[in-house]
Design an enzyme around this catalytic site. Structure first.
Site, PDB file in Angstrom:
ATOM      1  N   SER A 287       0.881  -1.086  -0.125  1.00 17.52           N
ATOM      2  CA  SER A 287       0.164  -0.078   0.093  1.00 17.52           C
ATOM      3  C   SER A 287       0.995   1.307  -0.034  1.00 17.52           C
ATOM      4  O   SER A 287       2.041   1.056   0.361  1.00 17.52           O
ATOM      5  CB  SER A 287      -0.816   0.096   1.275  1.00 17.52           C
ATOM      6  OG  SER A 287      -0.167   0.666   2.217  1.00 17.52           O
ATOM      7  N   ASP A 288       0.535   2.394  -0.309  1.00 15.04           N
ATOM      8  CA  ASP A 288       1.054   3.852  -0.200  1.00 15.04           C
ATOM      9  C   ASP A 288       0.940   3.971   1.400  1.00 15.04           C
ATOM     10  O   ASP A 288      -0.010   3.366   2.092  1.00 15.04           O
ATOM     11  CB  ASP A 288       0.652   4.822  -0.872  1.00 15.04           C
ATOM     12  CG  ASP A 288       1.792   5.643  -0.994  1.00 15.04           C
ATOM     13  OD1 ASP A 288       2.545   5.789  -0.372  1.00 15.04           O
ATOM     14  OD2 ASP A 288       1.669   6.656  -2.156  1.00 15.04           O
ATOM     15  N   TRP A 289       1.698   5.051   1.820  1.00 13.98           N
ATOM     16  CA  TRP A 289       1.821   5.263   3.375  1.00 13.98           C
ATOM     17  C   TRP A 289       0.252   5.490   3.631  1.00 13.98           C
ATOM     18  O   TRP A 289      -0.310   6.415   3.601  1.00 13.98           O
ATOM     19  CB  TRP A 289       2.822   6.470   3.399  1.00 13.98           C
ATOM     20  CG  TRP A 289       2.745   6.900   4.804  1.00 13.98           C
ATOM     21  CD1 TRP A 289       1.946   7.768   5.546  1.00 13.98           C
ATOM     22  CD2 TRP A 289       4.011   6.761   5.641  1.00 13.98           C
ATOM     23  NE1 TRP A 289       2.523   8.031   7.017  1.00 13.98           N
ATOM     24  CE2 TRP A 289       3.475   7.446   7.174  1.00 13.98           C
ATOM     25  CE3 TRP A 289       4.964   6.102   5.546  1.00 13.98           C
ATOM     26  CZ2 TRP A 289       4.589   7.566   7.953  1.00 13.98           C
ATOM     27  CZ3 TRP A 289       5.970   6.042   6.688  1.00 13.98           C
ATOM     28  CH2 TRP A 289       5.805   6.627   7.689  1.00 13.98           C
TER      29      TRP A 289
END
Ligand code: BGC
Length: 752
Positions: A287-289
C-alpha cells in the site's frame, strides 16, 4: 530420462492450467520451503508478514526502533520496515527476527531510494530528459549497490506515473508525459535496481508506483481523483507499469487516488483482474503510506476494519504503516474463511519475495558493516552521476550561438540565489545524500574558466542589476527550489515564484547578453522569459555533480543533447497540453478569426514542445523510408548527418499516427527513439523495427489491431518533424501487450 519426461509433462500441465485459469486467478504455490512455513504459521503470524512499520522517518532513520518494535519482531507481528537503514542497525533487527522469533522468518527493509542513496543523481524527470535508458539504469545500479550495502532490500522506486499536468508536484519523480518513453525508462530502472537477479546481494527490489493513474489527479492537485476513460488508463497510464512488471519488478505500490470513484487500494479490477490475472504478475503489492486506513476518508469504508478487509480483498498484500491490518484483520479472518484464503495468498507472496531475495539462506549478507562504508560515493559512482547530469541537461534556446561560452569570456555575473543553493540539487527525495557532497556551480565554473572574473549576486534586484551592469555576460539562475516540487507540492501558478520574474526582467533590461539557467522539477510557464532571453539551459536538479556538469555544458566540453520528456506550456491555464492529443473536428488554427480548438489569448503551440532540445552543432535528416519485412514487421530508416563543426549527439525520434481508425487516434505518438553520437561531417543510418501490435487500440478488454495505413514521422522533436512515410497493416489482429509498452528495436550504421 523418465524424470525429464515427467518434468516436461508437468510443466506442460502447469502451463495449460495457467492458461485456463487466465480468468479465474490460479492459486499460486510457493516453494516447498514457503509452503511448509505457511502451514506452520498462525493467523497472527501470517498477518505479521503483511505489516510494514516505519522504523524511523525519512530524515531520522531508525528513530522509531524501540523495545516495543523489538518485541513486535520477536512475536512475528511485522514482516518489513521502512525508513530503517545502515548495516549495523538492520543486522540487529534481522538477528532478532531470525534468531528470536518462533519461525525465524527474516525481515525486509525498504526505503525511498529514488535517484540515488548516498550518490545523488539527477531527479528522475531530468534523467528521462537524457532520452538514454542507460542513464537511469546506471543510476539505479549505483543506488542499488549503495543501498544494499546499507542493509536495504527494497526501494519504493521507480515512480512510473505518466504526468501531463505540471501543476502536479510529483511530476519531478517520473519520466514525464509519454507512455512509450515512460515504459523504456521504467524497465531501465527495474533492470538497474534488480541487476542480474535479486538473490545477488548488490541488488534491491524495485517497486513500480503508484498503481495507477496517480499522475492524472484532477487539477494537478496531489491525492485528488482521476476521472479518466478506460482507454486512457490502458493506453496512457498503464504501459509503464506493464513494462516494469514484464522486466520482473518484485513489487508494486497502489496509488493514493481513486479512478472514477474507486480508490486504488479498493480497486479489485485493477489490482487483481489487471495486474494478477491479465498480466500474471507474481510480485508483492504494497500500500502507499497509511492509504489502507485512508479508505475511510475516501468514503468507501466505515471503520478501520472495513478498510483493511476491503484492501485485502482488492489485492493489497502489505499495509504500509497504517496499522489497519495489524489491528483489525485477525478478527475478520477468523469469521470468514474466504478472507483466510486471501490472507494465505498475500502472506505467501511476501515469503516468496523474501526467498527470491535470498533472505532465508543469507539473512545478513546485505548488512555487512565492513562493506558499507567503502560502497558509498566512490569515485566511480561520482563519475556516473556526473555523466548522468551532463546527459540530462536540455538546451532550450540559443539565439546567435551565445553558448557555449567563449573560453576568453572576461567578466561573468552569476546571478540568482538558486546558483548557490547546493541543497536544491539533491531534489525532493535525497535518501542519504548530504548537502556537503554536492559540487556546486561556482567553483566548477571557476575551475572550467580560470581566466574569467566571476561575480555573484542573489535574488535582490538592485544587487543583481548592479552585477549585471559590471559584467560582459550574465548567467541568470532562476526556477523553483527543490521543495516546490515533490509530494504534496502542487502549484496553481507555473510562473517563476516570488520576485524572480521581476528580477529576470530587471537583469534583461540592462541589455547585457543573458544565459538563463533553469533549475526546477517541473515544466514552468516562462513565456516572457523565453521571449526575452537569448539562451536558456534547462538544468533541473542534477544531484551531487550538478556544478561540474553544468560547467561542462556551458563551456562546450559537453555538447548538450537532452530533450524534454514533457511539454512546457505558455501559461498555467494552458495545462494539461500533451503533444499526443486527439484530433478535433476543428483543429487548432493560428488564425483566431476561425473557431478552432485553441485559446484566444495564446499561440496554438506549447512554449517548448515534447522532445525539444538543441545542440551546439546542427543535424540534417534525409532519406526517410519504411518498408515491410518478410516476418510481418516494418523497417523505418533515416540518414542523420552532423552538418556542424562540433561533435554532438542527436535524439532521433520516431512518431506515428493512425489517420483513420474505429476511434480517434492521437495526432502523433512516440514509437521509437535513439540517441546517437556523430562527429563533424559524419552521417549514420538509423533504423527502427515496428510491429503491427504497436498500433493496437484498447477496445472493450482487448488490444485490437486494425488494418489500414499508419503514418510515420521522424524528427528532432514532436514539433520538428523532418521526414514522413507510411505503411499499411494488412489484416486485423489482436495484440497481447499495451501498445506503448512494446519496445522498438533500433540500430545505427555509419554511412560512407
Ligand atoms: C509516497 C510514496 C512513498 C511512501 C513512503 C508516500 O507518501 O506517496 O511514494 O514511497 O510515502 O515514503
Amino acid at each position: 530420462m523418465l524424470r525429464r519426461l515427467m518434468t516436461a509433462l508437468s510443466m506442460a500441465f502447469c502451463l495449460a492450467v495457467t492458461a485456463l485459469a487466465a480468468n479465474a486467478q490460479a492459486p499460486v504455490r510457493g516453494s516447498p520451503r514457503v509452503e511448509a512455513l505457511l502451514a506452520r504459521m498462525t493467523i497472527a503470524e501470517k498477518i505479521g508478514q503483511l505489516v510494514q512499520m516505519p522504523g524511523g522517518r525519512q530524515k531520522a532513520l531508525n528513530s522509531r526502533i524501540d523495545d516495543n518494535e523489538r518485541a513486535r519482531i520477536r512475536a512475528g507481528r511485522v514482516g518489513s520496515y521502512l525508513n530503517v537503514a545502515g548495516a549495523e542497525a538492520t543486522r540487529e533487527l534481522q538477528r532478532i527476527a531470525v534468531e528470536d522469533s518462533r519461525l525465524h522468518i527474516p525481515l525486509l527493509f525498504g526505503m525511498d531510494v529514488i535517484h540515488g542513496y548516498r550518490t545523488i543523481f539527477p531527479v528522475p524527470l531530468a534523467m528521462a530528459a537524457s532520452w538514454d535508458p542507460a542513464v537511469p539504469e546506471r543510476a539505479a545500479r549505483v543506488a542499488a549497490t549503495e543501498a544494499s550495502a546499507a542493509g536495504l532490500h527494497w526501494t519504493f522506486s521507480p515512480m512510473v506515473d505518466i504526468a501531463r499536468d505540471p501543476r502536479w508536484g510529483r511530476i519531478v519523480e517520473g519520466a514525464g508525459e509519454d507512455p512509450y518513453l515512460g515504459s523504456v525508462m521504467a524497465a531501465a530502472q527495474v533492470r538497474g535496481y534488480q541487476g542480474v537477479g535479486l538473490d545477488r546481494t548488490d541488488t534491491i527490489m524495485a517497486t513500480a508506483k503508484h498503481f495507477a493513474a496517480y499522475g492524472a489527479a484532477m487539477g494537478g492537485r496531489d491525492y485528488a481523483g482521476a476521472d479518466i476513460s478506460q482507454r486512457s488508463l490502458e493506453e496512457i497510464y498503464l504501459p509503464p507499469f506493464y513494462a516494469a512488471a514484464r522486466e520482473g519488478a518484485g513489487s508494486f505500490m497502489a496509488a493514493f487516488n481513486e479512478i472514477g470513484g474507486v480508490p486504488a487500494h479498493a480497486n479489485r479490477a485493477l489490482l487483481r483482474d489487471t495486474l494478477r490475472t491479465r498480466w500474471r504478475w507474481p510480485g508483492v503489492l504494497v500500500s502507499d503510506w497509511n492509504a489502507v486506513a485512508e479508505l475511510r476518508n475516501h468514503g468507501v469504508a466505515e471503520s478501520e476494519g472495513d478498510a483493511a478487509e476491503l484492501a485485502l480483498r482488492a489485492g493489497v498484500d502489505i499495509d504500509m504503516s497504517s496499522g489497519a491490518y495489524a489491528d483489525t484483520l485477525e478478527a475478520r479472518v477468523r469469521r470468514d474463511p474466504q478472507l483466510l484464503a486471501l490472507l494465505d495468498e498475500a502472506a505467501r507472496r511476501v515469503l516468496m519475495i523474501k526467498e527470491r531475495l535470498g533472505l532465508f539462506d543469507h539473512p545478513y549478507e546485505r548488512s555487512d558493516p565492513a562493506n558499507e562504508a567503502g560502497a558509498m560515493l566512490t569515485p566511480a559512482n561520482r563519475a556516473a552521476a556526473r555523466e548522468a547530469a551532463a546527459r540530462s541537461i536540455v538546451l532550450l534556446k540559443n539565439d546567435g550561438g551565445l553558448l557555449p561560452l567563449a573560453a576568453s569570456a572576461p567578466r561573468i555575473a552569476l546571478i540568482g540565489a538558486l546558483a548557490q543553493d547546493a541543497n536544491s540539487q539533491l531534489g525532493s527525495w535525497r535518501a542519504q545524500g548530504h548537502v556537503e557532497d554536492v559540487h556546486p556551480l561556482l567553483p566548477a565554473l571557476r575551475a572550467a574558466m580560470p581566466h574569467a572574473e566571476i561575480e555573484t549576486a542573489g535574488d535582490e534586484i538592485p544587487a543583481a542589476v548592479a552585477a549585471a551592469r559590471r559584467a560582459d555576460l550574465v548567467l541568470l539562475v532562476v526556477g523553483e527550489d527543490f521543495d516546490m516540487t515533490g509530494e504534496a507540492r502542487s502549484r496553481a501558478d507555473l510562473g517563476l515564484p516570488g520576485n524572480r520574474q521581476a528580477m529576470a526582467d530587471a537583469v534583461l533590461d540592462t541589455g547585457k547578453p543573458v544565459v538563463v539557467l533553469l533549475m526546477n522539477g517541473r515544466p514552468l510557464a516562462i513565456h516572457r522569459l523565453a521571449e526575452r532571453a537569448p539562451a536558456i539551459l534547462e538544468t533541473w536538479f542534477l544531484g551531487v555533480e550538478a556544478g561540474p556538469a553544468i560547467a561542462d555544458v556551458l563551456t562546450g566540453r559537453v555538447n548538450p543533447a537532452g530533450r524534454l520528456p514533457v511539454s512546457f506550456p505558455r501559461a498555467s491555464g494552458a495545462v494539461p497540453f500533451p503533444y499526443a492529443r486527439l484530433p478535433s473536428g476543428r483543429p487548432a488554427d493560428a488564425d483566431p478569426a476561425h473557431d478552432t480548438t485553441r485559446y484566444r489569448d495564446l499561440p496554438i503551440t506549447p512554449l517548448f514542445p515534447f522532445g525539444h532540445g538543441l545542440s551546439y552543432t546542427n543535424f540534417t535528416f534525409s532519406d526517410f523510408a519504411v518498408r515491410p519485412l518478410p516476418n510481418g514487421t516494418f523497417r523505418a530508416s533515416v540518414i542523420v548527418c552532423n552538418d556542424g563543426a562540433r561533435a554532438g549527439e542527436e535524439v532521433v525520434q520516431l512518431y506515428a499516427h493512425d489517420p483513420v481508425a474505429s476511434v480517434s487516434r492521437p495526432i502523433e505518438e512516440l514509437r521509437g527513439f535513439r540517441r546517437i553520437a556523430l562527429a563533424p561531417g559524419e552521417a549514420k543510418r538509423v533504423s527502427f523495427t515496428l510491429s503491427p501490435a504497436q498500433f493496437a487500440i484498447w477496445d472493450a478488454g482487448r488490444w485490437r489491431i486494425e488494418p489500414g495505413e499508419i503514418q510515420l514521422m521522424v524528427g528532432a522533436s514532436s514539433a520538428d518533424l523532418r521526414g514522413r512515410a507510411a505503411f499499411r497493416i494488412a489484416g486485423a489482429g489482436e495484440g497481447r501487450e499495451p501498445a506503448a509498452a512494446i519496445f522498438t528495436p533500433s540500430s545505427e550504421e555509419p554511412i560512407r
